[in-house]
Design a protein around this motif. Sequence first.
Motif, PDB file in Angstrom:
ATOM      1  N   ASN A 140     -73.658  12.900 -24.035  1.00  0.00           N
ATOM      2  CA  ASN A 140     -74.083  14.044 -24.841  1.00  0.00           C
ATOM      3  C   ASN A 140     -75.043  13.696 -25.993  1.00  0.00           C
ATOM      4  O   ASN A 140     -75.360  14.537 -26.810  1.00  0.00           O
ATOM      5  CB  ASN A 140     -72.845  14.760 -25.415  1.00  0.00           C
ATOM      6  N   LYS A 153     -79.692  11.825 -23.725  1.00  0.00           N
ATOM      7  CA  LYS A 153     -80.460  10.901 -22.877  1.00  0.00           C
ATOM      8  C   LYS A 153     -81.320  11.653 -21.869  1.00  0.00           C
ATOM      9  O   LYS A 153     -82.521  11.391 -21.747  1.00  0.00           O
ATOM     10  CB  LYS A 153     -79.506   9.947 -22.129  1.00  0.00           C
ATOM     11  N   LEU A 213     -85.638  18.055 -28.903  1.00  0.00           N
ATOM     12  CA  LEU A 213     -85.699  19.514 -28.887  1.00  0.00           C
ATOM     13  C   LEU A 213     -86.955  20.023 -29.593  1.00  0.00           C
ATOM     14  O   LEU A 213     -87.675  20.856 -29.050  1.00  0.00           O
ATOM     15  CB  LEU A 213     -84.443  20.081 -29.567  1.00  0.00           C
ATOM     16  N   SER A 230     -86.274  14.087 -32.415  1.00  0.00           N
ATOM     17  CA  SER A 230     -85.586  15.212 -31.806  1.00  0.00           C
ATOM     18  C   SER A 230     -86.307  15.581 -30.519  1.00  0.00           C
ATOM     19  O   SER A 230     -87.491  15.916 -30.542  1.00  0.00           O
ATOM     20  CB  SER A 230     -85.574  16.418 -32.752  1.00  0.00           C
ATOM     21  N   ALA A 241     -75.770   7.188 -16.872  1.00  0.00           N
ATOM     22  CA  ALA A 241     -74.582   7.980 -17.234  1.00  0.00           C
ATOM     23  C   ALA A 241     -74.115   7.557 -18.616  1.00  0.00           C
ATOM     24  O   ALA A 241     -74.274   6.407 -19.020  1.00  0.00           O
ATOM     25  CB  ALA A 241     -73.474   7.745 -16.216  1.00  0.00           C
ATOM     26  N   SER A 272     -74.708  20.810 -21.841  1.00  0.00           N
ATOM     27  CA  SER A 272     -73.944  20.440 -23.024  1.00  0.00           C
ATOM     28  C   SER A 272     -72.560  19.908 -22.668  1.00  0.00           C
ATOM     29  O   SER A 272     -71.758  19.611 -23.525  1.00  0.00           O
ATOM     30  CB  SER A 272     -73.839  21.632 -23.973  1.00  0.00           C
ATOM     31  N   ILE A 273     -72.269  19.816 -21.368  1.00  0.00           N
ATOM     32  CA  ILE A 273     -70.977  19.255 -20.963  1.00  0.00           C
ATOM     33  C   ILE A 273     -71.119  17.732 -20.860  1.00  0.00           C
ATOM     34  O   ILE A 273     -71.962  17.238 -20.117  1.00  0.00           O
ATOM     35  CB  ILE A 273     -70.513  19.822 -19.602  1.00  0.00           C
ATOM     36  N   ALA A 274     -70.310  17.013 -21.633  1.00  0.00           N
ATOM     37  CA  ALA A 274     -70.416  15.559 -21.633  1.00  0.00           C
ATOM     38  C   ALA A 274     -70.176  15.023 -20.228  1.00  0.00           C
ATOM     39  O   ALA A 274     -69.308  15.506 -19.519  1.00  0.00           O
ATOM     40  CB  ALA A 274     -69.400  14.964 -22.603  1.00  0.00           C
ATOM     41  N   GLY A 275     -70.957  14.014 -19.841  1.00  0.00           N
ATOM     42  CA  GLY A 275     -70.758  13.407 -18.529  1.00  0.00           C
ATOM     43  C   GLY A 275     -71.526  14.093 -17.413  1.00  0.00           C
ATOM     44  O   GLY A 275     -71.170  13.951 -16.255  1.00  0.00           O
ATOM     45  N   THR A 276     -72.562  14.832 -17.753  1.00  0.00           N
ATOM     46  CA  THR A 276     -73.352  15.527 -16.741  1.00  0.00           C
ATOM     47  C   THR A 276     -74.068  14.553 -15.812  1.00  0.00           C
ATOM     48  O   THR A 276     -74.128  14.743 -14.600  1.00  0.00           O
ATOM     49  CB  THR A 276     -74.407  16.424 -17.414  1.00  0.00           C
TER      50      THR A 276
HETATM   51  N1  LIG Z   1     -80.301  20.047 -31.388  1.00  0.00           N
HETATM   52  C1  LIG Z   1     -80.612  19.192 -30.434  1.00  0.00           C
HETATM   53  N2  LIG Z   1     -79.952  19.200 -29.275  1.00  0.00           N
HETATM   54  C2  LIG Z   1     -80.280  18.319 -28.331  1.00  0.00           C
HETATM   55  C3  LIG Z   1     -81.316  17.365 -28.522  1.00  0.00           C
HETATM   56  N3  LIG Z   1     -81.406  16.601 -27.417  1.00  0.00           N
HETATM   57  C4  LIG Z   1     -80.476  17.068 -26.552  1.00  0.00           C
HETATM   58  N4  LIG Z   1     -79.801  18.092 -27.086  1.00  0.00           N
HETATM   59  C5  LIG Z   1     -78.702  18.835 -26.471  1.00  0.00           C
HETATM   60  O1  LIG Z   1     -77.588  17.990 -26.331  1.00  0.00           O
HETATM   61  C6  LIG Z   1     -76.882  18.287 -25.126  1.00  0.00           C
HETATM   62  C7  LIG Z   1     -76.730  17.022 -24.276  1.00  0.00           C
HETATM   63  O2  LIG Z   1     -78.001  16.576 -23.864  1.00  0.00           O
HETATM   64  P1  LIG Z   1     -78.201  15.660 -22.607  1.00  0.00           P
HETATM   65  O3  LIG Z   1     -79.627  15.295 -22.590  1.00  0.00           O
HETATM   66  O4  LIG Z   1     -77.619  16.267 -21.395  1.00  0.00           O
HETATM   67  O5  LIG Z   1     -77.316  14.410 -23.035  1.00  0.00           O
HETATM   68  P2  LIG Z   1     -76.967  13.092 -22.207  1.00  0.00           P
HETATM   69  O6  LIG Z   1     -76.909  11.994 -23.181  1.00  0.00           O
HETATM   70  O7  LIG Z   1     -77.902  12.922 -21.064  1.00  0.00           O
HETATM   71  O8  LIG Z   1     -75.531  13.433 -21.690  1.00  0.00           O
HETATM   72  P3  LIG Z   1     -74.690  12.814 -20.484  1.00  0.00           P
HETATM   73  O9  LIG Z   1     -75.399  13.118 -19.222  1.00  0.00           O
HETATM   74  O10 LIG Z   1     -73.401  13.535 -20.591  1.00  0.00           O
HETATM   75  O11 LIG Z   1     -74.518  11.369 -20.711  1.00  0.00           O
HETATM   76  C8  LIG Z   1     -77.677  19.403 -24.448  1.00  0.00           C
HETATM   77  O12 LIG Z   1     -77.092  20.633 -24.753  1.00  0.00           O
HETATM   78  C9  LIG Z   1     -79.054  19.288 -25.077  1.00  0.00           C
HETATM   79  O13 LIG Z   1     -79.750  20.509 -25.084  1.00  0.00           O
HETATM   80  C10 LIG Z   1     -82.006  17.386 -29.779  1.00  0.00           C
HETATM   81  O14 LIG Z   1     -82.937  16.601 -30.052  1.00  0.00           O
HETATM   82  N5  LIG Z   1     -81.615  18.310 -30.695  1.00  0.00           N
END
Ligand SMILES: Nc1nc2c(ncn2[C@@H]2O[C@H](COP(=O)(O)OP(=O)(O)OP(=O)(O)O)[C@@H](O)[C@H]2O)c(=O)[nH]1
Length: 424
Positions: free
Chosen positions: A222, A225, A331, A329, A268, A242-246
């Motif tokens: 989460n 990545k 985002l 960020s 992962a 937004s679900i951890a472990g996607t």
């Molecule tokens: N506010 C904000 N939210 C973000 C940012 N980057 C990612 N998110 C949110 O964080 C959540 C997780 O993002 P992912 O990119 O799926 O995270 P991940 O690290 O790949 O997660 P896993 O696959 O579970 O390991 C999502 O809801 C994204 O929209 C950011 O820079 N700012």
Amino acid sequence: MDTIFALASARGRSGVAVVRLSGPQAFSALEQMAGRLPAPRRASLRTLLGAQGILDKALVLTFPEPDSFTGEDVVELHLHGSVAVVDAVLRDLGRRSGLRLAEAGEFTRRALENERLDLSQVEGLSDLIEAETEAQRKQAFRVFSGALGARAQSWRERLIRAAALLEATIDFADEDVPVDVIPEVTVLIESVQRELIEEASGLKAAERVREGFEIAIVGPPNVGKSTLLNTLAGREAAITSSIAGTTRDVIEVRMNLSGLPVTLVDTAGLREAQDEIEAMGVDRARRRADAADLRVILKASAEDAPAVQPRDEDVVVVSKSDLVPGDFSALTGAGINQLIERITSVLEGRSAGAGLIIRERQARAVVNAATSLGIARDRLMTSDGVDLTAEDLRYAIGSLDSLVGRVDVEHVLDEIFSSFCIGK
Ligand SMILES: Nc1nc2c(ncn2[C@@H]2O[C@H](COP(=O)(O)OP(=O)(O)OP(=O)(O)O)[C@@H](O)[C@H]2O)c(=O)[nH]1
């Protein structure tokens, strides 16, 4: 010698498609299709006639031997780029006696046989055609332009001089040798050996440029990545949620990062797995992260410990800077350019060592030559027979000759040309 022909440009719809012919009957085939031959190397618009009537209206060019890509008579037909036009022309050419469709790499093979290219240039050309990024293009072009052949020639000349000096000593063994040649021979051998070792040491960097750098994005679940990978790739390549472990497995995106070929690997989230399948994903992620050229290690806050132990020049950053004090960020895009700059400056440093040696085969030839020179040098130091030293030098020269394909060429050809497309 057969006259060969093939589509030289990519297959499919295009503005222009180029069909190329090479061999003794290339010009007569063109004459039959288009009438009087145009002046050499001058583009001329002609109506092409086949057995069934008009094939196309095309720009035609002739390149008389030996000043052509293959060293033979070459014709280029610049056709309208449709599948049907190209097929009609290829079919018509195939009906003519003495003409046949080229095999993969056959034009280049003829260029090599007719000494229009040396073997290292063929390898450079192969990489040039494969090049997808600026770094790959520059590296391939250096070798294609003949720089390795020129370097090999300079090594060769110095070793031939060293061997000649020694042979003069052998010939005059019973008489007084006018000057002591050993110091000059030693300098020649040592300087060439040093340059060979230095050139061979660039292979690793050149291979990274050729094959691409692997960058693993690692961090806890989460942390963002997948979102970062998508931002860098400029497209939705990985599933984010937004679900951890996607991200349960490893997702790869091959891309061009500021001219450098990279494969981004989204791993992962590294955490204690909730189930067996996730555990496999986490395990795979760890292994991929270990093997990567560079890890971008994401943290949720500055105080967090990194998910893996950073090494060398790994990039450690805090994500989601729109929510917490952080470095970027994904985002909002803030800090992304700085992150890309950090990554590319590390990779540019790693590719800086690349020189003219781009293949294992070439490195082996250079290392073999350097080894022979080391033996030659030891013999000189112990005055262990001047004639044996001359033999070592000849052996080193033989190794260098294999670089450009003067000797021992057949067994490497099939391997090189198998990666070429038809028409090249
Ligand atoms: N506010 C904000 N939210 C973000 C940012 N980057 C990612 N998110 C949110 O964080 C959540 C997780 O993002 P992912 O990119 O799926 O995270 P991940 O690290 O790949 O997660 P896993 O696959 O579970 O390991 C999502 O809801 C994204 O929209 C950011 O820079 N700012």
